[in-house]
Scaffold this active site. Structure first.
Site, mmCIF file in Angstrom:
data_model
loop_
_atom_site.group_PDB
_atom_site.id
_atom_site.type_symbol
_atom_site.label_atom_id
_atom_site.label_comp_id
_atom_site.label_asym_id
_atom_site.label_seq_id
_atom_site.Cartn_x
_atom_site.Cartn_y
_atom_site.Cartn_z
ATOM 1 N N ARG A 86 25.082 41.736 37.915
ATOM 2 C CA ARG A 86 25.472 41.630 36.406
ATOM 3 C C ARG A 86 24.425 41.490 35.800
ATOM 4 O O ARG A 86 23.336 40.632 35.828
ATOM 5 C CB ARG A 86 26.269 40.484 36.038
ATOM 6 C CG ARG A 86 26.511 40.335 34.685
ATOM 7 C CD ARG A 86 27.563 39.162 34.359
ATOM 8 N NE ARG A 86 28.862 39.702 34.637
ATOM 9 C CZ ARG A 86 30.008 39.130 34.069
ATOM 10 N NH1 ARG A 86 29.982 38.253 33.321
ATOM 11 N NH2 ARG A 86 31.285 39.908 34.163
ATOM 12 N N HIS A 100 31.946 48.296 32.911
ATOM 13 C CA HIS A 100 32.283 47.001 33.694
ATOM 14 C C HIS A 100 33.454 47.632 34.532
ATOM 15 O O HIS A 100 34.476 47.296 34.456
ATOM 16 C CB HIS A 100 32.918 45.869 32.950
ATOM 17 C CG HIS A 100 33.204 44.562 33.415
ATOM 18 N ND1 HIS A 100 33.019 44.273 34.660
ATOM 19 C CD2 HIS A 100 33.933 43.305 32.858
ATOM 20 C CE1 HIS A 100 33.241 43.009 34.820
ATOM 21 N NE2 HIS A 100 33.687 42.420 33.725
ATOM 22 N N GLN A 134 36.215 45.313 36.557
ATOM 23 C CA GLN A 134 37.235 45.041 35.551
ATOM 24 C C GLN A 134 38.264 46.049 35.426
ATOM 25 O O GLN A 134 39.815 45.652 35.504
ATOM 26 C CB GLN A 134 36.736 44.690 34.249
ATOM 27 C CG GLN A 134 37.780 44.203 33.066
ATOM 28 C CD GLN A 134 38.248 42.659 33.776
ATOM 29 O OE1 GLN A 134 37.280 41.658 33.927
ATOM 30 N NE2 GLN A 134 39.607 42.424 33.739
ATOM 31 N N ASP A 167 39.026 43.400 23.458
ATOM 32 C CA ASP A 167 37.741 42.502 23.951
ATOM 33 C C ASP A 167 37.195 41.812 22.882
ATOM 34 O O ASP A 167 37.514 42.253 21.867
ATOM 35 C CB ASP A 167 36.990 43.342 24.793
ATOM 36 C CG ASP A 167 35.974 42.528 25.765
ATOM 37 O OD1 ASP A 167 36.078 41.307 25.662
ATOM 38 O OD2 ASP A 167 34.845 43.346 26.091
ATOM 39 N N CYS A 204 40.286 41.193 29.036
ATOM 40 C CA CYS A 204 39.272 40.900 30.249
ATOM 41 C C CYS A 204 38.737 39.610 30.364
ATOM 42 O O CYS A 204 38.482 38.895 31.511
ATOM 43 C CB CYS A 204 37.970 41.826 30.306
ATOM 44 S SG CYS A 204 36.976 41.619 29.140
ATOM 45 N N ARG A 223 41.232 40.674 39.724
ATOM 46 C CA ARG A 223 39.545 40.752 39.952
ATOM 47 C C ARG A 223 39.496 40.637 41.622
ATOM 48 O O ARG A 223 38.636 41.196 42.226
ATOM 49 C CB ARG A 223 38.872 39.810 39.179
ATOM 50 C CG ARG A 223 38.758 40.169 37.556
ATOM 51 C CD ARG A 223 38.233 41.560 37.193
ATOM 52 N NE ARG A 223 36.827 41.786 37.528
ATOM 53 C CZ ARG A 223 35.626 41.041 37.243
ATOM 54 N NH1 ARG A 223 35.990 40.327 35.915
ATOM 55 N NH2 ARG A 223 34.407 41.257 37.637
HETATM 56 N N1 NVA Z 1 32.361 42.896 26.771
HETATM 57 C C1 NVA Z 1 32.224 41.748 27.291
HETATM 58 C C2 NVA Z 1 32.996 41.650 28.545
HETATM 59 C C3 NVA Z 1 32.846 40.213 29.151
HETATM 60 C C4 NVA Z 1 33.535 40.261 30.611
HETATM 61 C C5 NVA Z 1 30.705 41.228 27.349
HETATM 62 O O1 NVA Z 1 29.629 42.184 27.835
HETATM 63 O O2 NVA Z 1 30.428 40.019 26.970
HETATM 64 N N1 CP Z 2 35.918 39.414 32.890
HETATM 65 C C1 CP Z 2 34.817 38.805 33.028
HETATM 66 O O1 CP Z 2 34.118 39.726 33.775
HETATM 67 O O2 CP Z 2 34.836 37.461 33.022
HETATM 68 P P1 CP Z 2 33.460 36.719 33.250
HETATM 69 O O3 CP Z 2 32.512 37.185 32.330
HETATM 70 O O4 CP Z 2 33.740 35.286 33.377
HETATM 71 O O5 CP Z 2 32.845 37.137 34.527
#
Ligand code: NVA
Ligand code: CP
Length: 302
Positions: free
Chosen positions: A103, A130, A133, A221, A261, A289
Site C-alpha cells: 500500500r 484499489h 477492494q 467513498d 469501502c 476483503r
Molecule cells: N479513497 C480512500 C480509500 C480508503 C480505503 C483513500 O485512498 O484514502
Molecule cells: N477499505 C480499506 O482499504 O480499508 P483500510 O484503509 O482500513 O485498509
C-alpha cells in the site's frame, strides 16, 4: 495468468471469474471450519506506506487461515522509508518471501516494485487504484443480487482511486456504470480514455441524481483520501449535494444496495441513516476483503 495483481485492467474477465469461484469455495470452507491450507509454509510481506485497518487485518488473517504467515512492514521502520531504492527492496524481499502486498502513494512505485520482484506483488491501494477492494465489492454484489452483469451501478463522489477502479471493473466485467463527480474532481483521464477505447458502458455526469436514478448498486467513498487531508475543508464545500442519503436513494431502485469501502465520514459523503439501513451491504463488503484476497493470494502464490 499474470504474475501480479496490480490493476484490474491487467486481468481478463475469465481469470477474474476464476478468482471469484475460488473465493466462494474458500469462504464456504472457512465458514464450515474446514482446513484450506493452500499456502502452508509460505510468507507474505506487507509494506504499508499509508494507514490501514481492513487491508492489514484481512491480509494477515487470510494468510494465517491459508496456513502461511504475514509480515507487517511499516515505511516508518524499513529502509525503503529512509529512501532505499524500490528496486533494491523488491529484489531482496523476493529472496525471503513468497509474495508481497504493498500500500503506497504512487502506482509507479508498485509497478516498479513488481518489475524487480521475482515473486507475486499485490496492490493494497495506491493513489490511482484499489483493485482488491473492487474484487470484494463485485463479489458482494453477486452474493446479494445473484449476478453483476445486468445491473446498473453508480459511483457518486470523488473521482479517486476507488472511482478509477470502478471504471476498470466496469470495463473488465461489462456492466453499466454511471459516475457523478463535481467539476474538477473527475476520475483519472487516462483511465477514462482507456475504458472508452475498450467500449466500456460508462456515463460521466456532474449530476448525482442522474447517476442514482434506477440504480441497483450505489457506491461512494470519502471526499478527501489519504494524503489529501489538507484539502478536507475545501472539498467539503465542493462536494455539497454529492451525499448518499435517503432522498437520493428514493430515486434508485427500491431494492438498491449501497456500498462504501470504509473508512466513512458519516453524514458527509453518506448519512448514518443510509449506513444503518436495509440497503447497506457495507459490512459484507468489508468481510469479503478477507475471502477474495485469500483467493487472489492462493491464485498467485500457491
Ligand atoms: N479513497 C480512500 C480509500 C480508503 C480505503 C483513500 O485512498 O484514502
Ligand atoms: N477499505 C480499506 O482499504 O480499508 P483500510 O484503509 O482500513 O485498509
Amino acid at each position: 495468468m499474470n504474475k501480479d495483481f496490480l490493476s484490474l485492467s491487467d486481468w481478463n474477465r475469465s481469470d477474474l471469474d476464476k478468482i471469484f469461484d475460488l473465493t466462494r469455495d474458500l469462504k464456504a470452507k472457512q465458514k464450515q471450519g474446514e482446513a484450506h491450507r493452500l499456502l502452508a509454509g509460505k510468507t507474505l510481506g506487507m509494506i504499508f506506506e499509508k494507514s490501514s485497518t481492513r487491508t492489514r487485518v484481512s491480509f494477515e488473517a487470510g494468510m494465517f487461515q491459508l496456513g502461511g504467515h504475514a509480515l507487517f512492514l511499516s515505511s516508518s521502520n524499513t529502509q525503503m522509508g529512509r529512501g532505499e531504492p524500490v528496486k533494491d527492496t523488491a529484489r531482496c524481499m523476493a529472496r525471503y518471501v513468497d509474495g508481497v502486498m504493498i500500500r503506497t502513494f504512487s502506482q509507479q512505485v508498485v509497478e516498479e516494485f513488481a518489475a524487480y520482484c521475482d515473486v507475486p506483488v499485490v496492490n493494497g491501494l495506491t493513489d490511482l487504484y484499489h483493485p482488491c477492494q473492487l474484487m470484494a465489492d463485485i463479489f458482494t454484489v453477486m452474493e446479494h443480487k445473484g449476478e453483476y452483469q445486468n445491473l446498473r451501478f453508480c459511483w457518486i463522489g470523488d473521482g479517486n482511486n476507488m472511482a478509477n477502479s470502478w471504471i476498470n471493473a466496469a470495463t473488465a466485467f461489462g456492466f453499466e456504470l454511471r459516475i457523478a463527480t463535481p467539476k474538477g474532481y473527475h476520475p483519472d483521464a487516462d483511465v477514462m480514455e482507456r475504458a472508452t477505447k475498450q467500449g466500456a458502458n460508462i456515463i460521466y455526469t456532474n449530476d448525482p441524481r442522474e447517476a442514482a436514478r434506477n440504480a441497483q448498486v450505489l457506491s461512494t467513498d470519502v471526499w478527501a483520501s489519504m494524503g489529501q487531508e489538507a484539502e478536507q475543508q475545501k472539498r467539503q464545500q465542493d462536494f455539497v449535494g454529492y451525499q448518499i442519503n435517503m432522498d437520493l436513494l428514493k430515486l434508485a431502485d427500491p431494492e438498491s444496495v449501497v456500498m462504501h469501502c470504509l473508512p466513512a465520514h458519516r453524514d458527509e459523503e453518506i448519512t448514518d441513516e443510509v449506513m444503518e439501513s436495509r440497503h447497506s451491504i457495507i459490512y459484507d463488503q468489508a468481510e469479503n476483503r478477507l475471502h477474495v484476497q485469500k483467493a487472489i493470494m492462493a491464485t498467485l502464490m500457491a
